[in-house]
Design an enzyme around this catalytic site. Structure first.
Site, PDB file in Angstrom:
ATOM      1  N   GLU A 169     -21.094  14.329 -13.689  1.00 34.56           N
ATOM      2  CA  GLU A 169     -20.005  15.307 -13.790  1.00 34.56           C
ATOM      3  C   GLU A 169     -20.125  16.138 -15.062  1.00 34.56           C
ATOM      4  OE1 GLU A 169     -16.236  13.414 -13.310  1.00 34.56           O
ATOM      5  OE2 GLU A 169     -16.551  12.970 -11.188  1.00 34.56           O
ATOM      6  N   HIS A 203     -11.940  17.237  -7.539  1.00 37.30           N
ATOM      7  CA  HIS A 203     -11.497  15.880  -7.230  1.00 37.30           C
ATOM      8  C   HIS A 203     -10.446  15.875  -6.111  1.00 37.30           C
ATOM      9  CE1 HIS A 203     -13.323  15.275 -11.162  1.00 37.30           C
ATOM     10  NE2 HIS A 203     -13.339  13.977 -10.930  1.00 37.30           N
TER      11      HIS A 203
END
Length: 328
Positions: A169, A203
């Protein structure tokens, strides 16, 4: 001229006034940079749903080892593709050299000392939870027995949450993305507070996965859960971006990300108890000293974090000049 000075000269110190205060036209526009970052976010998680192995189902959780392994492989490829794209943009449109690109992407120099200071800063913010875990819950015993290291190699969820997830990420949302905003000479404050929204939105697909595996949970509760997750991931994204542009260190944000994942959200109410006190008789009360110590350290840590925010993130390896944070 040092490497940071060369980069600052190349990108006009990335001042908060943006391109309006500089005669040089940026090599790419802020809109182009934002669209590329949005595309990177899609490239990160959309491939999950193209693979039968990585795609969750009502009978296959995202925590299943087979799903985790497939997703780690997928995001590794995605990160490589996005990093290659950023390198080409910087090399071709901004005429940046290899050392300049590596610095903008936080790869070299790694600035490990500056990364350690950023991790110390973050630990101050979690001073209360650290006390709760290490002292109240006797977490120091598990570290003495190297239990977390064993879990790292034995549990796929552990590996995903504290190694693969933070590293991939941060590579995608900081190392591959932020240099595009630098090249676009976007205002530094806009980069810190707006670009992480994409990190938070990436997300939001967890909402679909949660509904798929928890159909009994009401829609309102599922939406509230996802909105809450979007909020704190966006806030963390802003914090990680701040550290990245202040230290120019990819290892720094990876370490901070893994640490925050391990700590979770701090307790803001309720009593802090020793492990065995949760199973005490109903009428038996636990000592207030544990709770008092926790909340005192929580406040002290938050104040210390605020007071040291700039000092502990100051670095000669920064991607921006200190003047970039000053008001116009």
């Amino acid at each position: 001229m040092s490497e940071p000075d060369t980069l600052q000269s190349l990108f006009n110190h990335w001042s908060p006034a943006g391109i309006s205060s500089h005669p040089t036209q940026p090599p790419i526009s802020t809109r182009t940079a934002s669209l590329l970052i949005a595309l990177y976010a899609l490239v990160y998680f959309v491939p999950f749903y193209f693979s039968r192995t990585a795609r969750p189902s009502p009978t296959l959780s995202r925590d299943a080892p087979s799903v985790i392994r497939a997703r780690i492989g997928s995001v590794t490829v995605s990160c490589a593709v996005c990093c290659a794209a950023t390198y080409l943009v910087l090399a071709q449109t901004a005429s940046a050299s290899v050392p300049e690109v590596l610095h903008l992407m936080g790869v070299w120099p790694p600035a490990l000392v500056d990364g350690a200071r950023a991790l110390l800063l973050t630990a101050l913010l979690f001073l209360g939870p650290l006390y709760s875990y290490l002292v109240v819950d006797d977490g120091w015993r598990s570290w003495l027995a190297l239990e977390p290291l064993r879990e790292l190699w034995e549990e796929w969820t552990f590996w995903r949450n504290y190694v693969a997830g933070p590293i991939t990420e941060e590579i995608l949302y900081r190392s591959a993305s932020i240099p595009l905003m630098v090249a676009a000479q976007a205002p530094v404050k806009e980069t810190i507070f707006l670009s992480p929204v994409l990190f938070g939105l990436s997300h939001f697909h967890h909402f679909y996965e949660f509904r798929l595996t928890h159909p009994q949970v009401p829609w309102a509760a599922a939406v509230a859960r996802s909105v809450f997750q979007l909020t704190y991931t966006t806030l963390f994204g802003a914090y990680a971006t701040f550290i990245f542009v202040r230290t120019g260190s990819l290892p720094a944000v990876c370490a901070v990300h893994a640490f925050c994942n391990a700590m979770g959200l701090p307790r803001l109410w309720g009593r802090v108890r020793r492990p065995w006190e949760w199973e005490a008789a109903p009428g038996q009360r636990s000592s207030l000293l544990w709770s008092v110590g926790y909340y005192v350290l929580l406040v002290v840590g938050a104040v210390s974090w605020y007071r040291n925010l700039w000092a502990l993130t100051e670095s000669g390896n920064a991607l921006v000049s200190p003047e970039a944070f000053l008001p116009k």
